[in-house]
Write a protein that holds these residues in place. Structure first.
Motif, mmCIF file in Angstrom:
data_model
loop_
_atom_site.group_PDB
_atom_site.id
_atom_site.type_symbol
_atom_site.label_atom_id
_atom_site.label_comp_id
_atom_site.label_asym_id
_atom_site.label_seq_id
_atom_site.Cartn_x
_atom_site.Cartn_y
_atom_site.Cartn_z
ATOM 1 N N LYS A 247 0.819 -1.219 0.000
ATOM 2 C CA LYS A 247 0.000 0.000 0.000
ATOM 3 C C LYS A 247 0.851 1.266 0.000
ATOM 4 N N THR A 248 2.089 1.151 0.375
ATOM 5 C CA THR A 248 2.949 2.349 0.431
ATOM 6 C C THR A 248 3.609 2.635 -0.913
ATOM 7 N N ALA A 249 3.496 1.670 -1.826
ATOM 8 C CA ALA A 249 4.135 1.855 -3.124
ATOM 9 C C ALA A 249 3.379 2.908 -3.941
ATOM 10 N N LYS A 250 4.089 3.687 -4.723
ATOM 11 C CA LYS A 250 3.487 4.718 -5.591
ATOM 12 C C LYS A 250 3.921 4.494 -7.025
ATOM 13 N N LYS A 251 3.009 4.825 -7.921
ATOM 14 C CA LYS A 251 3.313 4.659 -9.339
ATOM 15 C C LYS A 251 4.405 5.638 -9.747
ATOM 16 N N PRO A 252 5.431 5.208 -10.443
ATOM 17 C CA PRO A 252 6.497 6.111 -10.885
ATOM 18 C C PRO A 252 5.943 7.250 -11.749
ATOM 19 N N GLU A 253 6.549 8.433 -11.612
ATOM 20 C CA GLU A 253 6.070 9.609 -12.353
ATOM 21 C C GLU A 253 6.190 9.419 -13.853
ATOM 22 N N ASP A 254 7.167 8.666 -14.303
ATOM 23 C CA ASP A 254 7.364 8.487 -15.750
ATOM 24 C C ASP A 254 6.633 7.274 -16.296
ATOM 25 N N TRP A 255 5.716 6.724 -15.470
ATOM 26 C CA TRP A 255 4.970 5.528 -15.947
ATOM 27 C C TRP A 255 3.993 5.955 -17.035
ATOM 28 N N ASP A 256 4.065 5.295 -18.187
ATOM 29 C CA ASP A 256 3.165 5.570 -19.312
ATOM 30 C C ASP A 256 2.289 4.346 -19.495
ATOM 31 N N GLU A 257 0.990 4.483 -19.124
ATOM 32 C CA GLU A 257 0.093 3.335 -19.158
ATOM 33 C C GLU A 257 -0.143 2.827 -20.566
ATOM 34 N N GLU A 258 -0.037 3.766 -21.565
ATOM 35 C CA GLU A 258 -0.227 3.309 -22.939
ATOM 36 C C GLU A 258 0.928 2.391 -23.353
ATOM 37 N N GLU A 259 2.149 2.736 -22.917
ATOM 38 C CA GLU A 259 3.290 1.918 -23.286
ATOM 39 C C GLU A 259 3.584 0.839 -22.242
ATOM 40 N N ASP A 260 3.413 1.173 -20.977
ATOM 41 C CA ASP A 260 3.791 0.242 -19.917
ATOM 42 C C ASP A 260 2.649 -0.596 -19.377
ATOM 43 N N GLY A 261 1.452 -0.285 -19.733
ATOM 44 C CA GLY A 261 0.305 -1.028 -19.230
ATOM 45 C C GLY A 261 -0.183 -0.456 -17.910
ATOM 46 N N THR A 262 -1.220 -1.093 -17.369
ATOM 47 C CA THR A 262 -1.782 -0.629 -16.107
ATOM 48 C C THR A 262 -0.809 -0.901 -14.973
#
Length: 420
Positions: A247-262
């Motif tokens: 629960k403490t994990a956060k999505k990286p700022e550079d995460w691109d859902e179109e390229e990297d998925g959900t």
């Protein structure tokens, strides 16, 4: 009272019989025969008369010494007369000095029966004997005193582990076998083992054996513990997952859902997960222990009060293999009285042992001094080291090529000194 003790001692001494007393003087070769064993293929070594590099008395301490290295050694002599030990003690005694610091080889002696007479010309490892006794050394794993007795054509090794002396001084080994089927082993006239021929050798089969026809009852319960039938698994135990999302994990700022998925948080161990549920164990009220078949009398056992008995002892001999030769054998006695053998050891080894040790220490000290560099050379070496200091910072030329260091030749222990 003192006169009575003295008289008793004289009576015992007078009744003792000596079948061989060998001190190895200049005439020894007239009494001893070199076996033809291993001579044809060049593997046979020789015995020579020598007191060695250290001794207490240059003449009295002469014995027969093995040489050269990596050879078989076999020589024998007849007893003064055939020894039938029926109703008598059997005493076999000799001394041996492993002056060369023996690393692998035998140092034992054998008593051989008259029935082997036709084989004595090539007396060796296959020649039947009655008693084999003395030290056997090979590396750190084998450093024991053999006591092997022959019974009905088979050789039996004592079951006790008896430690052999491994220094470079002379030691006296004495074996006493009595008609009540007991024995004693002495090293330097100190008792190191005693017991029963019945118990310390397997010459006779066991008196009892496990009944081969017995079978474990079908209802025999060997389980010492059983699962507690009262212990039930708590409700919801299996609903607790082993891992949960962090629960403490956060999505990286550079995460691109179109390229990297959900994006999904990583899984971590669930602190509430208790693992697979198991019933606790309790003592089994029906436990009967591990089933063992009952003992029954061994139909093959037959008692024999003559284990000690050798009716035709005729020869004494050495049959050895040594990687590093140089052992010196001396002062052999075969008799039916321990006190006679003891007096012989005290008169020979006992009188020389202290002077021998003193001489050995002196010789070794002189040898060490010869190995050390003379004071002038040592001083020059130190002075040279100081002179080289000014060049310490200079670059040395790189070494070229290579030198292969030869490996030590592998030494294979011959089966000659474990003949069972």
């Amino acid at each position: 009272m003192k006169w009575a003790v003295l008289l008793a001692t004289l009576v015992v001494a007078a009744s003792a019989e000596v079948y061989l007393k060998e001190t190895f003087d200049d005439s020894w070769a007239d009494r001893w025969v070199k076996s033809k064993w291993k001579q044809s293929d060049g593997q046979a070594g020789d015995f020579k008369l020598s007191a060695g590099k250290w001794y207490g008395d240059a003449e009295a301490d002469k014995g027969i010494q093995t040489g050269p290295d990596s050879k078989f050694f076999a020589s024998y002599a007849p007893l003064d007369k055939v020894f039938d030990n029926t109703g008598k003690d059997t005493v076999l005694q000799f001394s041996v000095k492993h002056e060369q610091d023996l690393d692998c080889g035998g140092g034992y002696i054998k008593l051989v029966p008259a029935s082997s007479e036709k084989q004595m010309e090539s007396f060796g490892g296959e020649t039947p004997y009655s008693i084999m006794f003395g030290p056997d050394i090979c590396g750190y794993s084998t450093r024991k005193i053999h006591v092997i007795l022959t019974y009905k054509g088979k050789n039996y090794l004592i079951k006790k582990d008896l430690k052999a002396e491994t220094d470079q001084l002379s030691h006296v080994y004495t074996l006493v076998i009595k008609p009540d089927n007991t024995y004693k082993v002495y090293v330097d006239l100190k008792e190191v083992a005693s017991g029963s021929l019945f118990e310390d050798w397997d010459m006779l089969p066991p008196k009892t054996i496990k009944d081969p026809k017995a079978k474990k009852p079908e209802d025999w319960d060997e389980r010492e513990e059983i699962p507690d039938p009262e212990d039930k698994k708590p409700e919801g135990w299996d609903d607790i997952p082993a891992t949960i999302a962090d629960k403490t994990a956060k999505k990286p700022e550079d995460w691109d859902e179109e390229e990297d998925g959900t994006w999904e948080p990583p899984m971590i161990p669930n602190p509430e997960y208790k693992g697979e549920w198991k019933q606790k164990m309790i003592k089994n009220p029906d436990f009967k222990g591990i089933w063992v078949a009952p003992d029954i009398e061994n139909p093959e056992y037959k008692h024999d009060d003559t284990l000690y008995n050798f009716k035709d002892l005729k020869y004494v001999g050495f049959e050895l293999w040594q990687v590093k030769s140089g052992s010196i054998f001396d002062n052999i006695m075969v008799t039916d009285d321990f006190e006679t053998a003891k007096a012989f050891a005290e008169e020979t080894w006992g009188k020389s042992k202290d002077a021998e040790k003193e001489m050995m220490e002196k010789v070794k000290k002189e040898e060490d001094a010869k190995k050390a560099p003379p004071p002038a050379a040592a001083a020059a070496s130190e002075e040279g080291e100081d002179d080289d200091d000014e060049y310490d910072d200079k670059e040395e030329p790189a070494a070229t090529g290579s030198v292969e260091i030869p490996k030590d030749e592998e030494v294979k222990e011959e089966a000659a000194h474990d003949e069972l």
